[in-house]
Every structure is written in C-alpha cells, then in structure tokens.
Design an enzyme around this catalytic site. Structure first.
Site, PDB file in Angstrom:
ATOM      1  N   GLY A 187       4.697   6.386  -2.585  1.00 59.10           N
ATOM      2  CA  GLY A 187       5.282   7.173  -1.511  1.00 59.10           C
ATOM      3  C   GLY A 187       6.753   7.466  -1.703  1.00 59.10           C
ATOM      4  O   GLY A 187       7.244   8.533  -1.304  1.00 59.10           O
TER       5      GLY A 187
ATOM      6  N   ASN B 101       0.834  -1.198   0.000  1.00 57.18           N
ATOM      7  CA  ASN B 101       0.000   0.000   0.000  1.00 57.18           C
ATOM      8  C   ASN B 101       0.872   1.253   0.000  1.00 57.18           C
ATOM      9  O   ASN B 101       1.593   1.523   0.968  1.00 57.18           O
ATOM     10  CB  ASN B 101      -0.917   0.032   1.232  1.00 57.18           C
ATOM     11  CG  ASN B 101      -1.683   1.350   1.335  1.00 57.18           C
ATOM     12  OD1 ASN B 101      -2.640   1.566   0.609  1.00 57.18           O
ATOM     13  ND2 ASN B 101      -1.247   2.252   2.210  1.00 57.18           N
ATOM     14  N   GLU B 102       0.853   1.988  -1.106  1.00 55.54           N
ATOM     15  CA  GLU B 102       1.417   3.338  -1.251  1.00 55.54           C
ATOM     16  C   GLU B 102       2.936   3.429  -1.156  1.00 55.54           C
ATOM     17  O   GLU B 102       3.475   4.542  -1.079  1.00 55.54           O
ATOM     18  CB  GLU B 102       0.760   4.311  -0.247  1.00 55.54           C
ATOM     19  CG  GLU B 102      -0.732   4.493  -0.493  1.00 55.54           C
ATOM     20  CD  GLU B 102      -1.371   5.575   0.359  1.00 55.54           C
ATOM     21  OE1 GLU B 102      -0.733   6.068   1.316  1.00 55.54           O
ATOM     22  OE2 GLU B 102      -2.533   5.941   0.063  1.00 55.54           O
ATOM     23  N   ASN B 103       3.647   2.327  -1.207  1.00 53.59           N
ATOM     24  CA  ASN B 103       5.105   2.417  -1.079  1.00 53.59           C
ATOM     25  C   ASN B 103       5.790   2.840  -2.379  1.00 53.59           C
ATOM     26  O   ASN B 103       6.732   3.633  -2.347  1.00 53.59           O
ATOM     27  CB  ASN B 103       5.678   1.084  -0.587  1.00 53.59           C
ATOM     28  CG  ASN B 103       5.244   0.786   0.837  1.00 53.59           C
ATOM     29  OD1 ASN B 103       4.717   1.648   1.527  1.00 53.59           O
ATOM     30  ND2 ASN B 103       5.466  -0.448   1.271  1.00 53.59           N
TER      31      ASN B 103
END
Length: 513
Positions: free
Chosen positions: A95, A90-92
């Site tokens: 990010g 999730n979102e790495n």
C-alpha cells in the site's frame, strides 16, 4: 464467540476441503479455542500481526505497546502445531507504493521498523522454530514490487473491482493469499435482517447491507458478462450466488492447474460476522452459500479441470493427495441435449502433489456450434465441465425435470431427474424453513440423469413448493425456450410415487409460490 461457534466454522472449513486459514491483520488475535480446534482438526493457520491497510507511527508510546502486544501473543500461540507462519502485516508494504502514501507521510514513519526489525526479532526470540514473512502481499525483498506474481504471495483484487473474473487466468502467481468475489447471503438470512417491501437489489435494506464500493454495480457487471438478465429479485438472488461460486472456483481451479508454479490459494473469505452481501462462503447466520459447495469440489484432493491454454483446451488432473492417482479420463463433446459428437480417452498418472496436463484433440475441443455444445470430462465419479459459450448466449432448451420427494431420517430426500440439461441445480429449503439445510448445490445434469438432495429439517415442507422455483432452481430456468435446441421428451414418471409426492414432469417455473 464461544468454542461451539468456532467449532461450527472450522468444521465448515474442513468440510469444504480447506486446509489453511489466514487470520487477517484487519481482524483480531483469535481466542484460544480457535487455535485449539485448528490443532485438533489438522488445519494450518497463517497468523497476521494486527496491522492492515494503514501507516503506523513507530514512535513512543505506540512502539512500546506494539512490542508488548506482539510478545504476549507470540508466546501465547507458539505451542500450537496449527500455526505455520507469522505475517508482519496486511497490504502495508504494498500500500505504501500502490496507494501513494509517501506524499502524505512527508518523511514520517509508517511501520517499516515493525515489519523488518521488531516483529522478526520477537519471533526469532520467542518462537524460533516458526518462519516469519514481513507482509502479505510480499515478494521477498524490500526492493522488489510487493505484489509481484513471480515471487512470494500476491493479492488479486483487480478482478472484483475492475475486470471480468475470467481475467484470473491473466496471472501466473506463486501463492495467492487474497482474492474473492461477492454474492448475497441466504434468503432466510436476508429476511431475518431486512424488511424491505418490495425487496430488490437496490432497496434500502439491501443497500445498507452492501459495504463494497459500487458493490451492486460490480455484481451487475459480472452477471451481464455471463448470465441471462434477472427477471425479478428471486432470479437476481440465485444468479448472483451462482456467479460468485463460478468466479471464485474458476480462479481456484486455474491456480491449481498451474501446480507446481502456484503453491496455494486463500479465498477471501470463509465467513461473515453479520448479514451482508459479501465475499463469504458462509453467511452471517452460519448458512452455507452455493460458493461453499463449489469450494468443496474445487478444493478436493483430486481435481479434474478443463483450461484454455496456448490457443486450445487442455485437461488438467491435480493430485494433492498422499498417493499416486491413475485415472482413466474420458472427455466427450456433447450437444446440450446429451448427444455425443466426439470423444477421447486418456490414461493418466498423477503423482502426489503434482498436476498432469493433457492437450485435448482438435475434434473434441472444437465445437460445430458453440451455442449448443459442451465438454464433459469424467473419471470414476469426478467430473469437469466446459461450455463453449456464456449462459446468456447458449441455446438452452426450456428446463424440464421430474422431482420426487421422499421422507428420510431428520428430513426428506429430493430426487431431481433431468428431462433436459439442467445447469447448476440448487435447492434452497431455507426459503420454507429457516433452519433447513441441504447437502449439495450447483449440480449440472444431462437429460436422463438424476441427483438426490438430502434436506435436513424438522418442519413438514410442502413438496409442491420444495420442487419449484424459487426453491428449486437451475440457470436455464431463467432462459426462454429456443427452437434451435428443442427439449427431448422428459423421462416418464415412476409408478411408485408416494402419496402426497410432488414428483411430476414439469417445465421449471410452474408452481412458483
């Protein structure tokens, strides 16, 4: 967490017309009961591997632990037909670029080998029939911006964090895997957890149970853009719950109207694990917030929605059912007191898994007085509303209604007959009995129309309290009467009132307990 609690939550998902759940990478691999019940109920599950919002080293000993854990859970879950997709994190990937990790990492590993090599290799070896997607959001290529709306999945958090929720319409995504908007939990849930006296949006217990950065200020910003200023905590509680439902469902209906460009939405989030002001539709004590009822309508297989497009308004009929839909849809421009000004009728054909869009004629879509008019689209019981101005600016009449309470098995029926327009009628029986539930919420009525709410309760609820604020609410009971939109005479009371019945024509706000 046991099987019964999982069953309650997944039943609430199904009853809200949700068909896909995402197990988030910041959470857990759920117990077997979760996946067993998803199989049984016909739900689909997207399963994140448990990496979220952080850089993870790829060296020993963590690398060996990651591989062992992944192999164990892929093998454990591979037999479940509900599982439709593995997601690396999730979102790495997003990010790393969006949050400037490279400057902090200074060349150190951050997890790329897991998402692009190890995890897809494990899935292909242990669960070869299941697809794998490296991240959420992810746009299909490491060389492409991960949250590109034109490719793969995207997350939309600029709206909650920075913008008005109408800005959901700025996006044209292929699949929205995360977006959401906050609202407080049920009043009974708050009072079970918080003893603040007085209870206010900024009292110590409320602040402690709000974990979003500047969460209260974001809620206040959203209210100010759309709704009248709250006069007290009861107004604030109802209006922020209603605004949460409007925000999320504006997004859902807009994204669905883009079909087939947009293939789906995942609303953050279904449920809470403790009593908190949050993005959930079901609060920490399992009580359904108004958002839950709004989801049930916005996620229905067949949806009518009015959308702004190309400088005008269009009617969109969305069909996610298995059979073609042939609705005859009337769209009427009305005054707030229910008088028709213009009308059009369209006979539509909507094949399965499609959306049909029809521009509205100018005389229907163009108000004479935006503050005093609305649109209503109807087709065999399905309804869609469009208001030409925000509630804070509408020339609402003082809300009047007739309310009748009758016994029924396991509770009471509350029938509300509108003497004036009533916007987003809600009944909150948990204020009188924490175990009481109601079957519907956020119902808009034109003058003379009625709605019956079924309240399940084992308590003898006082009809006078059940049919007055803060238990029975509508948006325009927070607005002073406006001479430009004087209320018509209310419907006469029925002659067959039952003894002790609270039914009577009254201005909303009388009988405040």
């Amino acid at each position: 967490m046991d099987r019964q609690r999982y069953a309650q939550r997944l039943t609430q998902a199904c009853e809200a017309n949700v068909n896909l759940l995402r197990v988030w990478g910041g959470g857990i691999y759920e117990a077997d009961d979760f996946y067993d019940l998803a199989d049984e109920y016909g739900l689909m599950v997207m399963q994140d591997f448990l990496f979220s919002c952080a850089a993870y080293p790829e060296e020993s000993p963590l690398a060996e632990e990651v591989e062992a854990e992944a192999r164990q859970h892929v093998a454990r879950l591979a037999s479940h037909p509900s599982l439709v997709l593995w997601i690396g994190n999730n979102e790495n990937v997003w990010g790393r670029v969006e949050w400037g990790w490279d400057a902090q990492l200074r060349g150190r590993s951050w997890g790329a080998r897991y998402y692009f090599d190890l995890l897809p290799r494990i899935v292909s070896e242990v669960d070869p029939s299941r697809p794998y997607w490296p991240a959420s959001p992810y746009s299909g290529s490491p060389d492409r911006y991960a949250n590109d709306p034109a490719h793969g999945t995207m997350h939309i958090w600029t709206v909650w964090n920075n913008l008005d929720y109408t800005h959901y319409r700025d996006h044209r995504p292929r699949f929205v895997a995360e977006f959401g908007y906050q609202g407080p939990p049920a009043y009974a849930t708050l009072r079970q957890a918080i003893s603040d006296d007085p209870l206010t949006p900024e009292s110590p217990g409320m602040v402690h149970h709000q974990k979003a950065i500047d969460g209260y200020l974001k809620l206040a910003r959203g209210l100010a853009a759309h709704l009248p200023p709250p006069r007290d905590f009861d107004d604030w509680h109802y209006l922020t719950q209603a605004n949460q439902a409007r925000a999320v469902c504006l997004g859902i209906e807009y994204f669905r109207s883009l079909r087939p460009l947009c293939g789906g939405t995942i609303m953050w989030q279904l449920n809470d694990c403790w009593p908190v002001t949050s993005w959930a539709a079901v609060d920490g004590d399992g009580r359904r917030k108004p958002l839950w009822y709004a989801l049930r309508r916005s996620y229905a297989d067949r949806l009518l929605t009015i959308q702004p497009r190309d400088g005008g308004l269009v009617l969109v009929a969305v069909n996610d059912g298995p059979a073609a839909w042939f609705p005859e849809v009337s769209v009427t421009r009305l005054t707030l007191d229910g008088q028709p000004k213009a009308k059009s009728i369209a006979q539509l054909e909507v094949p399965p898994a499609t959306a049909t869009t029809v521009p509205l004629p100018g005389d229907v879509a163009t108000p004479e007085d935006p503050r005093a008019e609305l649109l209503l689209a109807e087709a065999a019981g399905d309804r869609a509303w469009w208001f030409f101005a925000e509630d804070r600016d509408l020339a609402y009449p003082k809300a009047q209604y007739d309310a009748r309470v009758e016994p029924c098995p396991d509770g009471v029926l509350v029938t509300v007959t509108a003497g004036t327009i009533l916007r987003d009628v809600c009944l909150f029986p948990d204020r009188l009995d924490g175990s009481a539930t109601v079957d519907d919420a956020l119902v808009t009525l034109l003058p003379g129309e009625s709605a019956t709410f079924t309240v399940r309760t084992t308590s003898a609820l006082d009809p006078a309290l059940l049919t007055a604020p803060p238990v029975l609410r509508c948006v325009n009971d927070t607005v002073p009467a406006t001479p430009a939109a004087a209320a018509p005479p209310a419907a006469p009371a029925s002659p067959d009132r039952q003894a002790g019945d609270a039914g009577r024509v009254r201005p909303a706000g009388q009988g405040h307990p």
